[in-house]
Write a protein that holds these residues in place. Structure first.
Motif, PDB file in Angstrom:
ATOM      1  N   ARG A  74       1.013  -1.304  -0.083  1.00  0.00           N
ATOM      2  CA  ARG A  74      -0.124  -0.059  -0.002  1.00  0.00           C
ATOM      3  C   ARG A  74       0.834   1.062   0.033  1.00  0.00           C
ATOM      4  O   ARG A  74       0.262   2.359  -0.023  1.00  0.00           O
ATOM      5  N   PHE A  75       2.224   1.166   0.315  1.00  0.00           N
ATOM      6  CA  PHE A  75       3.068   2.293   0.407  1.00  0.00           C
ATOM      7  C   PHE A  75       3.998   2.296  -1.204  1.00  0.00           C
ATOM      8  O   PHE A  75       3.822   1.687  -1.947  1.00  0.00           O
ATOM      9  N   GLY A  76       4.351   3.672  -1.308  1.00  0.00           N
ATOM     10  CA  GLY A  76       5.358   3.822  -2.349  1.00  0.00           C
ATOM     11  C   GLY A  76       6.869   3.518  -1.929  1.00  0.00           C
ATOM     12  O   GLY A  76       6.821   2.682  -0.957  1.00  0.00           O
ATOM     13  N   GLY A  77       7.510   3.692  -2.791  1.00  0.00           N
ATOM     14  CA  GLY A  77       9.142   3.162  -2.554  1.00  0.00           C
ATOM     15  C   GLY A  77       9.849   3.404  -1.691  1.00  0.00           C
ATOM     16  O   GLY A  77      10.138   2.611  -0.621  1.00  0.00           O
ATOM     17  N   ALA A  78       9.954   4.652  -1.185  1.00  0.00           N
ATOM     18  CA  ALA A  78      10.551   5.234   0.247  1.00  0.00           C
ATOM     19  C   ALA A  78       9.959   4.910   1.367  1.00  0.00           C
ATOM     20  O   ALA A  78      10.645   4.455   2.487  1.00  0.00           O
ATOM     21  N   THR A  79       8.517   4.878   1.422  1.00  0.00           N
ATOM     22  CA  THR A  79       7.646   4.644   2.552  1.00  0.00           C
ATOM     23  C   THR A  79       7.877   2.983   2.753  1.00  0.00           C
ATOM     24  O   THR A  79       7.714   2.725   3.947  1.00  0.00           O
ATOM     25  N   GLN A  80       7.834   2.444   1.575  1.00  0.00           N
ATOM     26  CA  GLN A  80       7.961   0.949   1.770  1.00  0.00           C
ATOM     27  C   GLN A  80       9.195   0.573   2.257  1.00  0.00           C
ATOM     28  O   GLN A  80       9.221  -0.557   2.966  1.00  0.00           O
ATOM     29  N   ALA A  81      10.121   1.156   1.881  1.00  0.00           N
ATOM     30  CA  ALA A  81      11.461   0.648   2.631  1.00  0.00           C
ATOM     31  C   ALA A  81      11.705   1.019   4.168  1.00  0.00           C
ATOM     32  O   ALA A  81      12.061   0.268   4.856  1.00  0.00           O
ATOM     33  N   ARG A  82      10.936   2.200   4.592  1.00  0.00           N
ATOM     34  CA  ARG A  82      11.065   2.348   5.870  1.00  0.00           C
ATOM     35  C   ARG A  82      10.084   1.716   6.544  1.00  0.00           C
ATOM     36  O   ARG A  82      10.215   1.049   7.935  1.00  0.00           O
TER      37      ARG A  82
END
Length: 201
Positions: A33-41
């Motif tokens: 449900r998240f994008g790249g940067a948020t998914q990494a966090r």
């Protein structure tokens, strides 16, 4: 000074649990449900929580959860070759049981169904008692056959994906007990409620 210290401690006691709860709630959200940067966090948070034993997983809520649901299935083989399914098998029920619905026999059957691949003295004595019970009813029983019927309990992830909660039935040979051994013959012979004598092999 003490008043200021109490205020700081009160703030810490409020903020820290809120932060932990927020992190745990954030971790429960599916990563796609998240994008790249948020998914990494999100992934970093999951790794950190796993190291701190805070991971949102099956094992967190049940460190040693039951992975199966099982019952005992009994059959009596009489001297004339007749095979009878005994009443213990009628208690097989894969539905929901409310607290207090289980009686003493249900508890016994659960106990004797455990350790299917190991020696279970509770099961041995229970099956001896079944030999006596069936002889008391007038049957010339040669042996009692015990199978364990079980269904696996699927993980929450598989159930959420649409799989049924319980897997298919599986039967496992648990134990056969001859009702003709000396100790059981003595039990039947000394049964004050006995109705018949045990035949010879």
């Amino acid at each position: 000074m003490s008043g200021r210290r109490e205020s700081v401690l009160r703030a810490i006691n409020t903020i820290v649990p809120v932060l932990i709860m927020s992190a745990m709630l954030f971790a429960t959200i599916p990563r796609d449900r998240f994008g790249g940067a948020t998914q990494a966090r999100h992934d970093q948070l999951i790794d950190a929580m796993r190291k701190l034993s805070l991971s949102q997983s099956w094992s967190m809520y049940a460190p040693n959860p039951s992975r199966g649901h099982f019952y005992l299935e009994l059959r009596a083989v009489d001297a004339d070759g007749t095979v009878r399914v005994l009443e213990e098998s009628e208690r097989i029920n894969w539905g929901t049981a409310w607290l207090g619905n289980k009686d003493r026999l249900d508890i016994w059957l659960h106990t004797v169904s455990r350790q299917a691949n190991e020696i279970n003295r509770n099961r041995t004595w229970y099956l001896r008692g079944v030999c006596v019970r069936e002889a008391r009813r007038g049957f010339d029983v040669r042996r009692i056959e015990a199978n364990r019927v079980d269904r696996s309990i699927r993980s929450p992830e598989k159930v959420a994906a649409g799989k049924p909660l319980l897997g298919p039935e599986r039967r496992q040979k648990t134990q056969d007990t001859s009702c003709r051994v000396a100790i059981i013959r003595d039990m039947i012979a000394n049964d004050p409620f006995g109705l018949t004598e045990v035949g010879d092999d």
